[in-house]
Design a protein around this motif. Structure first.
Motif, PDB file in Angstrom:
ATOM      1  N   ILE A  65       0.855  -1.105  -0.026  1.00  0.00           N
ATOM      2  CA  ILE A  65       0.051  -0.009  -0.044  1.00  0.00           C
ATOM      3  C   ILE A  65       0.955   1.187  -0.134  1.00  0.00           C
ATOM      4  CG2 ILE A  65      -1.772   1.301   1.485  1.00  0.00           C
ATOM      5  CD1 ILE A  65      -2.909  -1.475   2.360  1.00  0.00           C
ATOM      6  N   SER A  66       0.654   2.288  -0.960  1.00  0.00           N
ATOM      7  CA  SER A  66       1.419   3.453  -1.180  1.00  0.00           C
ATOM      8  C   SER A  66       0.695   4.647  -1.214  1.00  0.00           C
ATOM      9  CB  SER A  66       2.467   3.317  -2.021  1.00  0.00           C
ATOM     10  OG  SER A  66       1.946   2.875  -3.507  1.00  0.00           O
ATOM     11  N   LEU A  67       1.459   5.825  -1.087  1.00  0.00           N
ATOM     12  CA  LEU A  67       0.750   7.082  -1.622  1.00  0.00           C
ATOM     13  C   LEU A  67       1.993   7.691  -2.480  1.00  0.00           C
ATOM     14  CD1 LEU A  67      -1.199   9.852  -0.017  1.00  0.00           C
ATOM     15  CD2 LEU A  67       0.900  10.293  -1.070  1.00  0.00           C
ATOM     16  N   SER A  68       1.889   8.103  -3.592  1.00  0.00           N
ATOM     17  CA  SER A  68       3.077   8.647  -4.247  1.00  0.00           C
ATOM     18  C   SER A  68       2.563   9.896  -5.150  1.00  0.00           C
ATOM     19  CB  SER A  68       3.549   7.655  -5.428  1.00  0.00           C
ATOM     20  OG  SER A  68       2.570   7.346  -6.180  1.00  0.00           O
ATOM     21  N   THR A  69       3.751  10.623  -5.329  1.00  0.00           N
ATOM     22  CA  THR A  69       3.514  11.776  -6.062  1.00  0.00           C
ATOM     23  C   THR A  69       4.318  12.160  -7.378  1.00  0.00           C
ATOM     24  OG1 THR A  69       5.096  13.077  -4.850  1.00  0.00           O
ATOM     25  CG2 THR A  69       2.994  13.246  -4.080  1.00  0.00           C
ATOM     26  N   ASP A  70       3.905  12.929  -8.179  1.00  0.00           N
ATOM     27  CA  ASP A  70       4.548  12.756  -9.803  1.00  0.00           C
ATOM     28  C   ASP A  70       5.972  13.576  -9.389  1.00  0.00           C
ATOM     29  OD1 ASP A  70       3.049  15.477  -8.974  1.00  0.00           O
ATOM     30  OD2 ASP A  70       3.473  15.724 -11.264  1.00  0.00           O
ATOM     31  N   ARG A  71       6.190  14.492  -8.524  1.00  0.00           N
ATOM     32  CA  ARG A  71       7.460  15.004  -8.501  1.00  0.00           C
ATOM     33  C   ARG A  71       8.197  14.928  -7.135  1.00  0.00           C
ATOM     34  NH1 ARG A  71       6.871  20.882 -11.584  1.00  0.00           N
ATOM     35  NH2 ARG A  71       5.760  20.019 -13.498  1.00  0.00           N
ATOM     36  N   GLU A  72       9.250  15.493  -7.160  1.00  0.00           N
ATOM     37  CA  GLU A  72      10.104  15.693  -5.778  1.00  0.00           C
ATOM     38  C   GLU A  72       9.929  16.923  -5.378  1.00  0.00           C
ATOM     39  OE1 GLU A  72      14.165  14.205  -6.059  1.00  0.00           O
ATOM     40  OE2 GLU A  72      13.603  12.223  -6.357  1.00  0.00           O
ATOM     41  N   THR A  73       9.948  18.008  -6.026  1.00  0.00           N
ATOM     42  CA  THR A  73       9.613  19.302  -5.824  1.00  0.00           C
ATOM     43  C   THR A  73       8.966  19.913  -6.730  1.00  0.00           C
ATOM     44  OG1 THR A  73      11.612  20.104  -7.218  1.00  0.00           O
ATOM     45  CG2 THR A  73      12.023  19.730  -4.790  1.00  0.00           C
ATOM     46  N   TYR A  74       7.988  21.096  -6.400  1.00  0.00           N
ATOM     47  CA  TYR A  74       7.077  21.496  -7.289  1.00  0.00           C
ATOM     48  C   TYR A  74       7.274  23.392  -7.166  1.00  0.00           C
ATOM     49  CZ  TYR A  74       4.466  17.198  -6.846  1.00  0.00           C
ATOM     50  OH  TYR A  74       4.243  16.009  -7.091  1.00  0.00           O
ATOM     51  N   PRO A  75       7.170  23.544  -8.454  1.00  0.00           N
ATOM     52  CA  PRO A  75       7.109  25.135  -8.643  1.00  0.00           C
ATOM     53  C   PRO A  75       6.065  25.753  -8.107  1.00  0.00           C
ATOM     54  CG  PRO A  75       7.040  24.124 -10.534  1.00  0.00           C
ATOM     55  CD  PRO A  75       6.883  23.268  -9.720  1.00  0.00           C
ATOM     56  N   ALA A  76       5.943  27.215  -7.848  1.00  0.00           N
ATOM     57  CA  ALA A  76       4.686  27.801  -7.530  1.00  0.00           C
ATOM     58  C   ALA A  76       3.726  27.558  -8.367  1.00  0.00           C
ATOM     59  CB  ALA A  76       5.078  29.309  -7.281  1.00  0.00           C
ATOM     60  N   GLY A  77       2.382  27.362  -8.022  1.00  0.00           N
ATOM     61  CA  GLY A  77       1.150  27.540  -8.883  1.00  0.00           C
ATOM     62  C   GLY A  77       1.180  25.994  -9.694  1.00  0.00           C
ATOM     63  N   ALA A  78       1.996  24.927  -9.346  1.00  0.00           N
ATOM     64  CA  ALA A  78       1.992  23.582  -9.976  1.00  0.00           C
ATOM     65  C   ALA A  78       0.750  22.854  -9.642  1.00  0.00           C
ATOM     66  CB  ALA A  78       2.986  22.971  -9.757  1.00  0.00           C
ATOM     67  N   GLU A  79       0.446  22.189 -10.282  1.00  0.00           N
ATOM     68  CA  GLU A  79      -0.583  20.934  -9.972  1.00  0.00           C
ATOM     69  C   GLU A  79       0.347  19.712  -9.301  1.00  0.00           C
ATOM     70  OE1 GLU A  79      -3.945  20.779 -10.710  1.00  0.00           O
ATOM     71  OE2 GLU A  79      -4.195  22.306 -12.140  1.00  0.00           O
ATOM     72  N   VAL A  80      -0.561  19.105  -8.154  1.00  0.00           N
ATOM     73  CA  VAL A  80       0.174  17.997  -7.695  1.00  0.00           C
ATOM     74  C   VAL A  80      -0.401  16.848  -7.870  1.00  0.00           C
ATOM     75  CG1 VAL A  80       1.042  17.141  -5.413  1.00  0.00           C
ATOM     76  CG2 VAL A  80       1.066  19.826  -5.736  1.00  0.00           C
ATOM     77  N   PHE A  81       0.230  15.870  -8.783  1.00  0.00           N
ATOM     78  CA  PHE A  81      -0.786  14.740  -8.930  1.00  0.00           C
ATOM     79  C   PHE A  81      -0.277  13.553  -7.855  1.00  0.00           C
ATOM     80  CE2 PHE A  81       0.088  16.518 -13.342  1.00  0.00           C
ATOM     81  CZ  PHE A  81      -1.538  16.634 -13.268  1.00  0.00           C
ATOM     82  N   VAL A  82      -1.526  13.087  -7.198  1.00  0.00           N
ATOM     83  CA  VAL A  82      -1.027  12.253  -5.980  1.00  0.00           C
ATOM     84  C   VAL A  82      -2.199  10.921  -6.532  1.00  0.00           C
ATOM     85  CG1 VAL A  82      -1.802  11.765  -3.685  1.00  0.00           C
ATOM     86  CG2 VAL A  82      -1.193  14.073  -4.244  1.00  0.00           C
ATOM     87  N   THR A  83      -1.432   9.800  -6.219  1.00  0.00           N
ATOM     88  CA  THR A  83      -1.823   8.442  -6.167  1.00  0.00           C
ATOM     89  C   THR A  83      -1.852   7.589  -5.083  1.00  0.00           C
ATOM     90  OG1 THR A  83      -1.131   8.414  -8.822  1.00  0.00           O
ATOM     91  CG2 THR A  83      -1.709   6.154  -7.684  1.00  0.00           C
ATOM     92  N   ILE A  84      -2.805   6.989  -4.746  1.00  0.00           N
ATOM     93  CA  ILE A  84      -2.893   5.949  -3.624  1.00  0.00           C
ATOM     94  C   ILE A  84      -3.222   4.477  -4.397  1.00  0.00           C
ATOM     95  CG2 ILE A  84      -4.310   5.129  -1.797  1.00  0.00           C
ATOM     96  CD1 ILE A  84      -5.056   8.039  -1.184  1.00  0.00           C
ATOM     97  N   SER A  85      -2.302   3.706  -3.964  1.00  0.00           N
ATOM     98  CA  SER A  85      -2.233   2.223  -4.375  1.00  0.00           C
ATOM     99  C   SER A  85      -2.806   1.387  -3.316  1.00  0.00           C
ATOM    100  CB  SER A  85      -0.860   1.760  -5.057  1.00  0.00           C
ATOM    101  OG  SER A  85      -0.637   2.331  -6.131  1.00  0.00           O
ATOM    102  N   ASP A  86      -4.078   0.993  -3.311  1.00  0.00           N
ATOM    103  CA  ASP A  86      -4.813   0.124  -2.076  1.00  0.00           C
ATOM    104  C   ASP A  86      -5.648  -0.609  -2.731  1.00  0.00           C
ATOM    105  OD1 ASP A  86      -5.786  -0.873   0.156  1.00  0.00           O
ATOM    106  OD2 ASP A  86      -5.565   1.083   1.318  1.00  0.00           O
ATOM    107  N   MET A  87      -5.512  -2.088  -2.705  1.00  0.00           N
ATOM    108  CA  MET A  87      -6.387  -2.840  -3.334  1.00  0.00           C
ATOM    109  C   MET A  87      -7.566  -3.083  -2.485  1.00  0.00           C
ATOM    110  SD  MET A  87      -6.556  -4.675  -6.028  1.00  0.00           S
ATOM    111  CE  MET A  87      -7.872  -6.027  -6.611  1.00  0.00           C
TER     112      MET A  87
END
Length: 571
Positions: A225-247
């Motif tokens: 089970i995990s939660l992950s994001t698409d980047r390590e760092t984000y610039p101001a105004g950016a979209e943050v893509f978050v994914t949860i993997s949990d069957m």
């Protein structure tokens, strides 16, 4: 002796085949069989079993029911209109506990109603004596049933219509060909989809279709089970893509599931997988947070959001609001995750238009963080910038190879992750966007509006309204006029450029001089005024250099102008 031994080992290794679930079980598939999660399932998850055997696929001639067992007990199969055979099962205790949380029939984790294993065959057309009971979609026409809070007895009566089952929402339709019994077994259509209940720890599902086909599952805490994001760092105004993997969040094996997490709250299907209200707005919206352990969740099933000074929540097509209500209480700071595909166990907070519920505040500072915690694991969302590089996809060199030639097209490439605010979308650097840092080539010493000190809009009566201005990009020196808060019809806009007449004269081509040749360029972009809408409907631009006096009739008389003092630059 040693040589023979080594040769024997080599032979054994060579003939061991790679395991392939589809090859091992060509006619049997089970929804919970997923290597990424260790072939485990938990809690109140419903599992779908499908037998797709060409020998039993005819829908217009009588076929015998496939011989399928779960831990040696019969699992009753039903033929659907496409010729495949289907069954659904769940853990008896967890299914009843989940159904007990339902606030309104047909919403949340509603399994329908429960009947005991001794329910006679004539009630539904099929008997289920090897189970510990079963759930049917509706209580209409029945007696002896129970919901999750009661003890199911013998169901009798004539099943009616209706469907309150919300955990098998997209079951295949039954085979209703008039040449054969319904579903080949004679199951009453009002009982479909039907969920059979058992008690187990490990599970072996067997199909005896000539050759033995088996699927092994574990009913236990789910790994990976995990939660992950698409980047390590984000610039101001950016979209943050978050994914949860949990069957375990995959409660329904036939449809994409949706979970909404809020401050001290968890909801199943507050919204459907397209963002329309399901339980949201009424008594069907039940906070599952106090019930997670009773329906089999461990540390998973809850999301904690610490926005910090950098994160903000946004709406998208999966979630139209940042709050949700059950008609009495309102739950704030909600975020909705939708399964990427049915039975995947992977959930995104990003809709089909690549818009995320999570974003970075536009004026956030670098080096700050917000945090998301799932399954007791904290993930930081850090703001920061990366080093941009600018390159030309050709090199300027002396000689033949690789030289830039007149009339040849050469792409210019800018690599700057900080300008990519949405990593799932193809974006453009637009000069009308204040957040864009525009690559700028300066020739000579051009005059810009970067030194402007003010802007005023004028109405018919001559009254002036001050507007805020800014120059967010020191490279392109673009001036932005903030029209938010302005309304009405305006006749003029005056900008104090801070540029003197001598400066203007120094950059203009004086065509009256014999030694002067060329073109004066004025580049302007007024899209930052677009929010004024109809206020600019009759707008026009006139550029004049010099001075004219006008009479009442509009006739103009040209006057000579000069700037005798280069220090004060008085006109």
């Amino acid at each position: 002796m040693n040589l023979r031994y080594l040769c024997l080992i080599s032979l054994v290794v060579a003939i061991v085949p790679m395991y392939d679930a589809e090859a091992a079980n060509p006619n049997l598939s089970v929804s919970a069989e997923n290597d990424a999660f260790g072939n485990r399932f938990a809690g109140s998850m419903v599992v779908e079993v499908v037998v797709n055997d060409p020998r039993l696929s005819d829908v217009d001639s009588t076929k015998g029911e496939p011989d399928v067992t779960i831990n040696g007990q019969q699992l009753r199969m039903t033929q659907t209109s496409g010729g495949s055979w289907h069954a659904y099962f769940a853990h008896a205790g967890a299914a009843r506990a989940a159904d007990a949380t339902v606030g309104l029939a047909g919403e949340g984790l509603d399994f329908g109603v429960f009947c005991g294993r001794d329910t006679p065959e004539e009630t539904f057309g099929v008997s289920f004596t090897d189970t510990e009971g079963f759930a049917v979609p509706s209580s209409s026409g029945l007696s002896g049933f129970a919901d999750g809070t009661g003890q199911a007895g013998v169901c009798t009566g004539e099943p009616g219509g209706g469907n309150e089952n919300n955990v098998v929402r997209n079951a295949k339709s039954l085979n209703k060909n008039s040449a054969v019994p319904t579903g080949q077994t004679g199951l009453n259509p009002a009982a479909w989809p039907l969920i059979q209940l058992y008690t187990f720890n490990s599970v072996t599902i067997t199909y005896n279709g000539g050759s033995l086909q088996q699927v092994q599952l574990e009913y236990d805490e789910i790994p990976n089970i995990s939660l992950s994001t698409d980047r390590e760092t984000y610039p101001a105004g950016a979209e943050v893509f978050v994914t949860i993997s949990d069957m375990q969040l995959n409660q329904d094996p036939t449809d994409e599931d949706s979970w909404t997490f809020g401050t001290d709250s968890v909801f199943y299907r507050a919204y459907d997988d397209r963002g329309s209200a399901s339980a949201a707005g009424g008594p069907g919206l039940v906070n599952l947070l106090p019930h997670l352990s009773s329906i089999g969740f461990e540390n998973n099933g809850r999301l904690e959001v610490d926005l910090g000074p950098v994160l903000e929540l946004r709406t998208n097509s999966y979630q139209p609001d940042l709050t949700v209500t059950d008609g009495t209480d309102t739950f704030s700071e909600i975020v909705t995750f939708v399964e990427t595909s049915r039975n995947s166990g992977v959930f995104d907070a990003t809709d089909t238009k690549n818009k995320s519920i999570f974003g970075i505040i536009r004026d956030s500072q670098r080096g700050m963080a917000g945090y998301l915690t799932y399954d007791n694991k904290k993930t930081g969302i850090l703001t920061g910038s990366t080093t941009a590089t600018f390159s030309v996809d050709a090199t300027l060199s002396v000689g033949d190879a690789g030289a830039l030639r007149p009339g040849t097209r050469n792409p210019i490439i800018l690599y700057d992750p900080d300008q990519n605010l949405n990593s799932d979308r193809r974006e453009s650097l637009d000069v009308s966007n204040p957040a864009s840092i525009i690559p700028t080539l300066k020739i000579g010493s051009p005059l810009t509006l970067a030194g402007s000190t003010g802007a005023e809009f004028y109405t018919d009566g001559g009254a002036a309204t001050l507007a805020r201005i800014s120059t967010p990009d020191r490279h392109s020196e673009r001036l932005f006029v903030d029209t938010s808060g302005l309304s009405g019809i305006y006749d003029g806009l005056a900008i104090d450029t801070g540029i003197g007449a001598t400066q203007i004269a120094s950059v203009l081509v004086d065509s009256s001089r014999p030694d002067s040749d060329g073109t004066s360029w004025l580049n302007y972009d007024i899209r930052s005024l677009a929010e004024l809408g109809d206020s600019l409907a009759d707008a026009s631009i006139r550029l004049e250099f010099g001075a004219e006096f006008y009479t009442d009739g509009g006739a103009a008389t040209l006057a000579r102008i000069s700037t005798p003092d280069r220090h004060s630059e008085r006109l």
